[in-house]
Design an enzyme around this catalytic site. Structure first.
Site, PDB file in Angstrom:
ATOM      1  N   ASP A 154       0.837  -1.201   0.000  1.00 42.22           N
ATOM      2  CA  ASP A 154       0.000   0.000   0.000  1.00 42.22           C
ATOM      3  C   ASP A 154       0.875   1.256   0.000  1.00 42.22           C
ATOM      4  O   ASP A 154       1.660   1.479   0.926  1.00 42.22           O
ATOM      5  CB  ASP A 154      -0.881  -0.071   1.265  1.00 42.22           C
ATOM      6  CG  ASP A 154      -2.024   0.916   1.254  1.00 42.22           C
ATOM      7  OD1 ASP A 154      -2.040   1.811   0.392  1.00 42.22           O
ATOM      8  OD2 ASP A 154      -2.900   0.795   2.132  1.00 42.22           O
ATOM      9  N   ASP A 214     -10.506   4.176  -1.494  1.00 45.39           N
ATOM     10  CA  ASP A 214     -11.134   3.150  -0.648  1.00 45.39           C
ATOM     11  C   ASP A 214     -12.655   3.066  -0.791  1.00 45.39           C
ATOM     12  O   ASP A 214     -13.350   4.082  -0.874  1.00 45.39           O
ATOM     13  CB  ASP A 214     -10.833   3.434   0.830  1.00 45.39           C
ATOM     14  CG  ASP A 214      -9.365   3.214   1.156  1.00 45.39           C
ATOM     15  OD1 ASP A 214      -8.554   3.125   0.212  1.00 45.39           O
ATOM     16  OD2 ASP A 214      -9.035   3.139   2.348  1.00 45.39           O
TER      17      ASP A 214
HETATM   18  C1  GLA Z   1      -5.428   2.345   2.708  1.00 48.75           C
HETATM   19  C2  GLA Z   1      -5.957   1.193   1.875  1.00 48.75           C
HETATM   20  C3  GLA Z   1      -6.986   0.406   2.653  1.00 48.75           C
HETATM   21  C4  GLA Z   1      -6.369  -0.086   3.950  1.00 48.75           C
HETATM   22  C5  GLA Z   1      -5.803   1.075   4.744  1.00 48.75           C
HETATM   23  C6  GLA Z   1      -5.021   0.606   5.945  1.00 48.75           C
HETATM   24  O1  GLA Z   1      -6.440   3.300   2.949  1.00 48.75           O
HETATM   25  O2  GLA Z   1      -6.497   1.645   0.663  1.00 48.75           O
HETATM   26  O3  GLA Z   1      -7.484  -0.681   1.904  1.00 48.75           O
HETATM   27  O4  GLA Z   1      -5.367  -1.024   3.645  1.00 48.75           O
HETATM   28  O5  GLA Z   1      -4.927   1.861   3.942  1.00 48.75           O
HETATM   29  O6  GLA Z   1      -4.435   1.641   6.654  1.00 48.75           O
END
Ligand code: GLA
Length: 388
Positions: A154, A214
């Site tokens: 990520d 997200d």
């Molecule tokens: C980002 C990702 C999420 C999750 C969070 C965790 O927002 O897109 O899917 O993994 O980080 O902190």
């Protein structure tokens, strides 16, 4: 990879195969480990940073015994917030909520499931835990030693240490570190669709890449993401998938018809099916949405072709996904506020009548049709068909 001896004409083929594997060609590696979109569970959507080893064990046990494993769900993935400190040698250790990662991996494997973990190419993860910056090789080795089978990587704080143009190389670096462990590890790129990742995700070893920011457990956000995937299908296929983010089915803030829309869209889109609810307490209705075999089969169709939109009229949309057996999965969607008729014209989906139509949620044959088919589709709902 299994070869039928009768199909191998001798040394030449074997030499080519050895060369092929030794080169670690990303697509080839991907096809072995994500030939269809990965299916599993991830801690983030329901537990966020409150995840622990005990929770992950319970979720794994539930998945193994409640019909999800039988339906194809396989990966049990810890998201952010498992990390502790690095020791004097730079080796990452889990925090106190995860007393023994190796034992957790062993337990997940003992259930016939696979184990996933999460990191960032930056110094910190999105929740502020230790990332893999300057420890990529070491972390890949640590994950492999714990029995990890899946890594979600990520971007998060990587934006503070890298230029956007370095993103492909940064992702490739971890891919190479994973390949070097010689353990097959599904590689999930998470950088929210920046820089049109679908164009280069597979070339840096990605088996899946997030196409958007997200998801949230509400219809507006889910529908914005799901219906926004039009046009990306040509970039996905066996071994490398567009990822419109994990499922919210069962997390409680959408209506049943809205969760049916969510699951139908994700299956039409050949999206990874990573459930994000509490598998130990879910209702039979939620389990039925996640495990309907005919709907999951649409997602897992071996051709791996994504659906595209064939018509849009106000709040009504029709999406079609060509299937390996020559049939078509068709979603009739209604984003409006009341029940409305939605029609699919057979000529729009490349079929001539008469066709047989089956309702995949109702699991019922509807009969033989010519020209078009119309269904009454509820508010925010879907009718998902297989047409042959
Ligand atoms: C980002 C990702 C999420 C999750 C969070 C965790 O927002 O897109 O899917 O993994 O980080 O902190």
């Amino acid at each position: 990879m299994k070869l039928r001896p009768g199909l191998v004409p001798g040394g030449v083929c074997t030499a080519i195969l050895v060369l092929f594997l030794a080169c670690g060609i990303p697509a080839a590696r991907g096809q072995e480990i994500a030939a269809t979109p990965p299916m599993g569970w991830n801690s983030w959507n329901h537990y966020g940073c409150k995840v622990s080893q005990a929770i992950v064990r319970e979720q794994a046990r539930a998945m193994a015994t409640n019909g999800m494993k039988a339906a194809g769900y396989e990966y049990v993935n810890i998201d952010d917030c498992w990390q502790g400190k690095r020791d004097a040698n730079g080796v990452i250790h889990p925090n106190s909520r995860f007393p023994d990662m190796k034992a957790l991996g062993d337990y997940i494997h003992s259930l016939g499931l696979k184990f996933g973990i999460y990191s960032s190419p930056g110094p910190k993860t999105c929740a502020g835990y230790a990332g893999s910056y300057q420890h990529e090789k070491q972390d890949a080795e640590t994950y492999a030693s714990w029995g990890v089978d899946y890594l979600k990587y990520d971007w998060c704080s990587a934006r503070q240490v890298y230029k956007p143009s370095e993103m492909p190389a940064v992702y490739k670096k971890m891919h190479e570190a994973l390949v070097a462990t010689r353990r097959p590890i599904v590689y999930s790129l998470c950088q929210y669709g920046m820089d049109r990742v679908w164009r280069w995700g597979a070339s840096v070893g990605g088996n899946l890449w997030r196409t958007t920011d997200d998801i949230q457990d509400n219809y507006t956000r889910m529908a914005f993401i799901g219906f926004g995937q039009e046009g990306l299908g040509k970039f996905a296929g066996p071994g490398h998938w567009n990822d419109p983010d994990m499922l919210e089915v069962g997390n409680g803030h959408m209506k049943p018809d809205e969760y049916l829309t969510h699951m139908s869209l994700w299956c039409l889109l050949s999206a990874p099916l990573i459930s994000g609810n509490d598998l130990t307490t879910m209702s039979p209705e939620t389990l039925a949405i996640l495990t309907n075999p005919e709907v999951v089969a649409v997602d897992q169709d071996p051709a791996g072709t994504e659906a595209h939109r064939v018509s849009e009229e106000g709040p009504l949309q029709v999406w079609v996904k060509p299937l390996a057996d020559g049939g078509k999965a068709v979603g009739l969607f209604n984003q409006g506020e009341s029940t409305m008729p939605v029609t699919v014209h057979l000529s729009d989906i490349g079929l001539n009548g008469p066709v047989s139509i089956r309702d995949l949620w109702a699991r019922k044959d509807l009969g033989s049709f010519n020209g078009s088919y119309t269904a009454q589709v509820p508010r925010h709902g879907v009718v998902l068909l297989k047409i042959k």
